[in-house]
Design an enzyme around this catalytic site. Structure first.
Site, PDB file in Angstrom:
ATOM      1  CB  SER A 257      84.377  77.283  67.295  1.00  0.00           C
ATOM      2  OG  SER A 257      84.378  76.795  66.016  1.00  0.00           O
TER       3      SER A 257
ATOM      4  CG  HIS B 214      89.738  76.491  67.721  1.00  0.00           C
ATOM      5  ND1 HIS B 214      89.766  77.825  68.057  1.00  0.00           N
ATOM      6  CD2 HIS B 214      88.773  76.369  66.768  1.00  0.00           C
ATOM      7  CE1 HIS B 214      88.859  78.467  67.343  1.00  0.00           C
ATOM      8  NE2 HIS B 214      88.250  77.609  66.565  1.00  0.00           N
TER       9      HIS B 214
ATOM     10  CD  GLU C 244      92.434  79.403  70.443  1.00  0.00           C
ATOM     11  OE1 GLU C 244      92.539  80.147  71.416  1.00  0.00           O
ATOM     12  OE2 GLU C 244      91.346  79.223  69.851  1.00  0.00           O
TER      13      GLU C 244
ATOM     14  CG  ASN D 297      86.312  81.548  68.161  1.00  0.00           C
ATOM     15  OD1 ASN D 297      86.565  82.390  67.290  1.00  0.00           O
ATOM     16  ND2 ASN D 297      86.139  80.276  67.876  1.00  0.00           N
TER      17      ASN D 297
HETATM   18  N1  NAD Z   1      84.067  77.259  60.077  1.00  0.00           N
HETATM   19  C1  NAD Z   1      85.079  77.716  60.793  1.00  0.00           C
HETATM   20  O1  NAD Z   1      85.681  78.769  60.507  1.00  0.00           O
HETATM   21  C2  NAD Z   1      85.529  76.929  61.996  1.00  0.00           C
HETATM   22  C3  NAD Z   1      86.781  77.239  62.547  1.00  0.00           C
HETATM   23  C4  NAD Z   1      87.253  76.477  63.617  1.00  0.00           C
HETATM   24  C5  NAD Z   1      86.465  75.454  64.134  1.00  0.00           C
HETATM   25  N2  NAD Z   1      85.238  75.198  63.587  1.00  0.00           N
HETATM   26  C6  NAD Z   1      84.460  74.105  64.165  1.00  0.00           C
HETATM   27  O2  NAD Z   1      84.628  72.966  63.349  1.00  0.00           O
HETATM   28  C7  NAD Z   1      83.451  72.166  63.408  1.00  0.00           C
HETATM   29  C8  NAD Z   1      82.921  71.959  62.002  1.00  0.00           C
HETATM   30  O3  NAD Z   1      82.636  73.228  61.444  1.00  0.00           O
HETATM   31  P1  NAD Z   1      82.491  73.435  59.868  1.00  0.00           P
HETATM   32  O4  NAD Z   1      82.576  74.885  59.647  1.00  0.00           O
HETATM   33  O5  NAD Z   1      83.395  72.513  59.141  1.00  0.00           O
HETATM   34  O6  NAD Z   1      80.971  72.966  59.675  1.00  0.00           O
HETATM   35  P2  NAD Z   1      80.278  72.421  58.342  1.00  0.00           P
HETATM   36  O7  NAD Z   1      78.820  72.560  58.571  1.00  0.00           O
HETATM   37  O8  NAD Z   1      80.897  73.028  57.142  1.00  0.00           O
HETATM   38  O9  NAD Z   1      80.679  70.859  58.342  1.00  0.00           O
HETATM   39  C9  NAD Z   1      80.219  69.916  59.258  1.00  0.00           C
HETATM   40  C10 NAD Z   1      80.012  68.602  58.501  1.00  0.00           C
HETATM   41  O10 NAD Z   1      79.766  67.539  59.419  1.00  0.00           O
HETATM   42  C11 NAD Z   1      78.799  66.683  58.819  1.00  0.00           C
HETATM   43  N3  NAD Z   1      78.216  65.835  59.849  1.00  0.00           N
HETATM   44  C12 NAD Z   1      77.135  66.079  60.642  1.00  0.00           C
HETATM   45  N4  NAD Z   1      76.940  65.020  61.475  1.00  0.00           N
HETATM   46  C13 NAD Z   1      77.896  64.120  61.184  1.00  0.00           C
HETATM   47  C14 NAD Z   1      78.213  62.823  61.695  1.00  0.00           C
HETATM   48  N5  NAD Z   1      77.504  62.274  62.674  1.00  0.00           N
HETATM   49  N6  NAD Z   1      79.257  62.153  61.152  1.00  0.00           N
HETATM   50  C15 NAD Z   1      79.999  62.684  60.160  1.00  0.00           C
HETATM   51  N7  NAD Z   1      79.743  63.922  59.636  1.00  0.00           N
HETATM   52  C16 NAD Z   1      78.710  64.624  60.150  1.00  0.00           C
HETATM   53  C17 NAD Z   1      77.849  67.636  58.125  1.00  0.00           C
HETATM   54  O11 NAD Z   1      77.111  66.970  57.133  1.00  0.00           O
HETATM   55  C18 NAD Z   1      78.830  68.649  57.530  1.00  0.00           C
HETATM   56  O12 NAD Z   1      79.291  68.258  56.264  1.00  0.00           O
HETATM   57  C19 NAD Z   1      82.482  72.891  64.335  1.00  0.00           C
HETATM   58  O13 NAD Z   1      82.638  72.406  65.637  1.00  0.00           O
HETATM   59  C20 NAD Z   1      82.966  74.339  64.251  1.00  0.00           C
HETATM   60  O14 NAD Z   1      82.619  75.066  65.388  1.00  0.00           O
HETATM   61  C21 NAD Z   1      84.762  75.895  62.521  1.00  0.00           C
END
Ligand code: NAD
Length: 289
Positions: free
Chosen positions: A123, A144, A156, A195
């Protein structure tokens, strides 16, 4: 530039975003492999993808038969080696730079095809830094997505100074032609475009609640009814995940060192208490689980 469309996709992480990306990719007919961190997370990840598809079934945009066919195109595994034959891998693990760079170094070595794309759904973190530990920085790119992935049209696309044209066009084709998304090409700066603007707004809403001047309900009602936003800032922060909002704010603050990006204490306390928003059932608001 012409190229064969991507058919074999890898996704790393099966949380809010990884599950959503796997969902739309499998529905688009791609062969999807999702890597989770440990064996016990395999059924949890599968269930999260099924629930994501279930929402489309309830909305009437996906039949149960097509859902089952899409689920059949997804393998969820704890074995990262299963990514070796992928043409594109999108990582969606937590917003932690050390975790993401270590993962990129590992996957870069695993991929059999030197031209396979290595994409991050970060993000906020500058994409150029993700490429540091890779042998092939020209194949690293930022994609993104926005939450919920099946509903939000935008992605993005962030190229670094070293991303090659082949990676850019191939990734753009995957996102638009296969996944049906609309792109903006965003600069490789923390927070990119959206963001960079959204996070100071969310933090401002939190400061207003923290100061006791307004409740979360009042702020959200004000912005939905007064500015025609579909969701207010505190409910949106809960939906994104407060841990994610904090991580993005921290990355922005590190990059720009401006007070508007500093996470307020109310956000720090909620994250420390595990009140992460919708995904944990409580954040600024409370949710049925
Ligand atoms: N939540 C949002 O609205 C959003 C939007 C755009 C981008 N993002 C980005 O996407 C990414 C994930 O965010 P999210 O909201 O899905 O988080 P989340 O916490 O819901 O999911 C992340 C997952 O990754 C797993 N994980 C941790 N280490 C790991 C590894 N080594 N191998 C495999 N899996 C692993 C965790 O157990 C978890 O299930 C982040 O970089 C976040 O900034 C999030």
């Amino acid at each position: 530039m012409t190229h064969d469309p991507t058919t074999r996709l890898g996704v790393v992480g099966c949380g809010v975003m990884g599950a959503g990306i796997a969902d739309i990719a499998a529905r688009a007919g791609l062969d999807v492999r999702v890597v989770v961190s440990r064996a016990e997370a395999v059924p949890v990840g599968r269930d999260r993808i099924r629930r994501s598809m279930g929402q489309a079934v309830r909305r009437g945009t996906l039949t149960e038969q097509d859902r089952d066919a899409a689920l059949g195109r997804i393998e969820v595994t704890a074995d990262i080696g299963r990514l070796a034959d992928r043409e594109c891998v999108i990582e969606a693990v937590p917003e932690n730079e050390d975790l993401k760079t270590a993962l990129f170094t590992r996957i870069d070595c695993l991929l059999e095809d030197d031209e396979a794309v290595l994409a991050t759904n970060t993000s906020s973190l500058p994409i150029g830094r993700m490429a540091w530990g890779t042998r092939n920085p020209q194949r690293v790119i930022g994609v993104h997505f926005f939450s919920p992935v099946p509903l939000m049209p935008l992605v993005e696309l962030i190229s670094t100074s070293r991303t090659d044209e082949r990676t850019r066009t191939r990734t753009a084709a995957l996102l638009t032609d296969a996944l049906g998304k609309t792109l903006i090409e965003a600069p490789d700066r923390a927070g990119f475009v959206v963001n960079g603007l959204l996070i100071p707004y969310l933090l401002g809403a939190m400061r207003m609640v923290e100061s006791g001047q307004a409740t979360a309900e009042t702020v959200d009602r004000g912005m939905t009814l007064g500015c025609a936003h579909p969701v207010g800032p505190l409910r949106l922060a809960d939906l994104i995940g407060l841990d994610v909002v904090k991580a993005v704010a921290d990355a922005l603050h590190r990059e720009y060192t401006e007070p508007q990006y500093a996470a307020p204490p109310v956000l720090l306390r909620l994250v420390e208490e595990g009140r992460l928003g919708k995904k944990s059932g409580r954040g600024f608001h409370t949710y049925e689980r």
